[in-house]
Write a protein that holds these residues in place. Structure first.
Motif, PDB file in Angstrom:
ATOM      1  N   UNK A 113      41.251  36.406  44.117  1.00  0.00           N
ATOM      2  CA  UNK A 113      41.781  37.708  44.532  1.00  0.00           C
ATOM      3  C   UNK A 113      40.955  38.834  43.930  1.00  0.00           C
ATOM      4  N   UNK A 114      40.558  38.677  42.667  1.00  0.00           N
ATOM      5  CA  UNK A 114      39.750  39.696  41.995  1.00  0.00           C
ATOM      6  C   UNK A 114      38.403  39.865  42.681  1.00  0.00           C
ATOM      7  N   UNK A 115      37.798  38.763  43.092  1.00  0.00           N
ATOM      8  CA  UNK A 115      36.505  38.844  43.779  1.00  0.00           C
ATOM      9  C   UNK A 115      36.630  39.544  45.126  1.00  0.00           C
ATOM     10  N   UNK A 116      37.686  39.252  45.867  1.00  0.00           N
ATOM     11  CA  UNK A 116      37.884  39.915  47.159  1.00  0.00           C
ATOM     12  C   UNK A 116      38.066  41.413  46.946  1.00  0.00           C
ATOM     13  N   UNK A 117      38.610  41.794  45.800  1.00  0.00           N
ATOM     14  CA  UNK A 117      38.747  43.207  45.439  1.00  0.00           C
ATOM     15  C   UNK A 117      37.459  43.772  44.841  1.00  0.00           C
ATOM     16  N   UNK A 118      36.432  42.924  44.664  1.00  0.00           N
ATOM     17  CA  UNK A 118      35.110  43.275  44.132  1.00  0.00           C
ATOM     18  C   UNK A 118      35.075  43.426  42.614  1.00  0.00           C
ATOM     19  N   UNK A 119      36.105  42.959  41.895  1.00  0.00           N
ATOM     20  CA  UNK A 119      36.037  42.931  40.436  1.00  0.00           C
ATOM     21  C   UNK A 119      35.008  41.899  39.987  1.00  0.00           C
ATOM     22  N   UNK A 120      34.205  42.230  38.967  1.00  0.00           N
ATOM     23  CA  UNK A 120      33.231  41.265  38.457  1.00  0.00           C
ATOM     24  C   UNK A 120      33.902  40.135  37.681  1.00  0.00           C
ATOM     25  N   UNK A 158      37.759  32.743  55.935  1.00  0.00           N
ATOM     26  CA  UNK A 158      36.519  32.671  55.170  1.00  0.00           C
ATOM     27  C   UNK A 158      35.265  32.940  55.955  1.00  0.00           C
ATOM     28  N   UNK A 159      35.340  32.839  57.288  1.00  0.00           N
ATOM     29  CA  UNK A 159      34.129  32.941  58.111  1.00  0.00           C
ATOM     30  C   UNK A 159      33.933  34.331  58.714  1.00  0.00           C
ATOM     31  N   UNK A 160      34.779  35.295  58.337  1.00  0.00           N
ATOM     32  CA  UNK A 160      34.630  36.662  58.829  1.00  0.00           C
ATOM     33  C   UNK A 160      34.080  37.557  57.715  1.00  0.00           C
ATOM     34  N   UNK A 161      33.685  38.764  58.085  1.00  0.00           N
ATOM     35  CA  UNK A 161      33.007  39.649  57.140  1.00  0.00           C
ATOM     36  C   UNK A 161      33.964  40.382  56.209  1.00  0.00           C
ATOM     37  N   UNK A 187      29.961  36.714  54.478  1.00  0.00           N
ATOM     38  CA  UNK A 187      31.334  36.408  54.873  1.00  0.00           C
ATOM     39  C   UNK A 187      32.152  36.113  53.627  1.00  0.00           C
ATOM     40  N   UNK A 188      33.464  36.084  53.791  1.00  0.00           N
ATOM     41  CA  UNK A 188      34.366  35.923  52.649  1.00  0.00           C
ATOM     42  C   UNK A 188      34.106  34.626  51.899  1.00  0.00           C
ATOM     43  N   UNK A 189      33.729  33.568  52.607  1.00  0.00           N
ATOM     44  CA  UNK A 189      33.432  32.301  51.920  1.00  0.00           C
ATOM     45  C   UNK A 189      32.314  32.452  50.894  1.00  0.00           C
ATOM     46  N   UNK A 190      31.405  33.420  51.116  1.00  0.00           N
ATOM     47  CA  UNK A 190      30.328  33.657  50.149  1.00  0.00           C
ATOM     48  C   UNK A 190      30.877  34.130  48.806  1.00  0.00           C
ATOM     49  N   UNK A 211      24.966  37.570  47.557  1.00  0.00           N
ATOM     50  CA  UNK A 211      26.021  38.574  47.684  1.00  0.00           C
ATOM     51  C   UNK A 211      26.648  38.867  46.328  1.00  0.00           C
ATOM     52  N   UNK A 212      26.921  37.819  45.556  1.00  0.00           N
ATOM     53  CA  UNK A 212      27.548  37.992  44.245  1.00  0.00           C
ATOM     54  C   UNK A 212      26.622  38.745  43.303  1.00  0.00           C
TER      55      UNK A 212
END
Length: 423
Positions: free
Chosen positions: A375-382, A340-343, A241-244, A270-271
């Motif tokens: 924001x960068x993490x939600x976009x999958x930037x390292x 935060x609790x959704x996928x 989930x997003x909180x992760x 996940x990270x």
């Protein structure tokens, strides 16, 4: 195999192809800060190849230094790379006037590297003119915006270099702009210069990105090459989930920033799996915007409404003393929590640079909008992706980017396909 990246932005699409093993020929981008971000990332890959990432990590630490110290360390970082080792990163607006210079620099790079051809061209012209929201806000429906026709300049690169294939990324609104006429013209231009093309609507959440982000990906193959659109099955993820993505970062209140690069808790699987956080990484770009008290009161109500009832709070639902805008008929979802609790989260766009109201942190105890790093993490930037320029520019760079995880899956398919063709 190599690739040419045009309309590069901060390099999200490029990052995917670099991870898949492609070598960059050049990047062309009109925004100065995005170009500096590209340059820093290019240096990262050079130092990584030469097992000298300690120097890069020292530069990351300059995020906590003064402006003058940051500039000094950047000069030192640049000095780590011998001349001609990095690909050209051209801070130019692509236009008829700049094409001769751009082509010259690309040709020089191809000759320097001994490459006889361009394998792949990637890029996505600015999408504001194709955006449904952009058209809704413009009295002329964006019809007079010159950016509508940037695809013609993209085709100029196809004409000159005749790559085996190309990737053209944009927003879904490109399909309906001018009642579909623009998209038909775009396809005709690409076919006329020798390419079979196909367009698909893809969603980043099907590529391991925890974000609902729909995009149009146009793939073209030269007509003398066996052509097929990438068939990429949606990934079956564990129950992340997003909180992760957020929980290991230091907690902040409005206006606060971290004083060191330390994480709050150990790395999450996940990270690790998505390569967002490596064991040697540090936290950067994690500063919370300052918010006025009225917005903080609204943020708290929005998060409470979601936590207690699972409902989105409309602007007209707010207490009267918190309503200050005269427009009470449109954009009523202007305050929105990242759930935060959704996928997956809702889409991160460049408007996040304006105020952050659409991107409220799910932790009510922090009561703020999300930081650049979040924001960068939600976009999958390292986390080792360093964004140059002021915070506002960082948000724009991230919001406009292709998620690197999505780009990587596309790049892996292209790599396998092109290797088969070469064999």
């Amino acid at each position: 195999m190599n690739f040419l990246d045009i309309f590069s932005g901060a390099g999200g699409l490029s990052e995917g192809f670099l991870r898949a093993g492609f070598e960059p020929i050049a990047h062309i981008e009109r925004d100065l800060y995005a170009c500096k971000t590209l340059e820093t990332r290019s240096i990262y890959y050079y130092l990584k190849k030469n097992n000298e990432l300690d120097f890069y990590k020292q530069y990351q630490q300059s995020f906590y230094a003064s402006s003058s110290e940051n500039k000094r360390r950047r000069l030192e970082l640049l000095e780590m790379v011998p001349e001609n080792e990095l690909e050209p990163i051209m801070n130019l607006e692509i236009s008829e006037a700049t094409l001769p210079l751009i082509f010259q620099k690309i040709d020089e790079r191809l000759a320097h590297k001994g490459w006889k051809q361009v394998d792949l061209i990637i890029g996505g012209p600015p999408c504001q003119a194709y955006s449904l929201v952009g058209r809704a806000r413009d009295e002329n429906n964006m019809e007079e915006d010159p950016r509508n026709y940037l695809y013609k300049l993209y085709v100029r690169f196809l004409t000159r270099y005749q790559p085996k294939a190309f990737v053209f990324e944009n927003v879904p609104g490109i399909l309906t702009a001018f009642k579909g006429k623009l998209f038909k013209n775009l396809q005709a231009y690409m076919r006329r210069v020798g390419y079979n093309i196909e367009a698909r609507k893809l969603n980043a959440k099907d590529f391991g990105v925890l974000q609902d982000r729909k995009r149009i990906i146009i793939v073209g193959w030269r007509k003398d090459i066996d052509y097929q659109f990438p068939l990429i099955e949606p990934q079956i993820e564990e129950n992340y989930v997003v909180n992760d993505l957020l929980n290991d970062l230091p907690k902040l209140s409005s206006g606060q920033s971290v004083s060191s690069g330390s994480y709050r808790i150990p790395n999450h699987k996940l990270l690790k799996k998505s390569r967002i956080r490596e064991d040697e990484d540090i936290v950067t770009h994690h500063e919370a915007r300052p918010h006025i008290q009225r917005d903080l009161d609204i943020y708290k109500l929005v998060v409470e409404q979601w936590n207690n009832k699972g409902l989105r709070l409309k602007y007209t639902d707010l207490p009267e003393h918190l309503i200050t805008h005269k427009n009470l008929t449109s954009f009523l979802d202007r305050y929105k929590v990242i759930v935060g609790t959704t996928t997956f989260s809702h889409t991160i766009v460049a408007h996040i640079s304006k105020d952050g109201h659409h991107y409220i942190h799910p932790d009510i105890t922090q009561n703020r909008s999300i930081t650049v790093r979040e924001a960068a993490r939600i976009q999958s930037f390292p986390d080792n992706y360093f964004f140059e320029g002021p915070r506002t520019s960082n948000y724009v760079q991230i919001g406009n980017a292709v998620p690197p995880l999505m780009a990587e899956k596309l790049a892996e398919w292209f790599k396998n396909r092109l290797e088969i063709l070469e064999s």
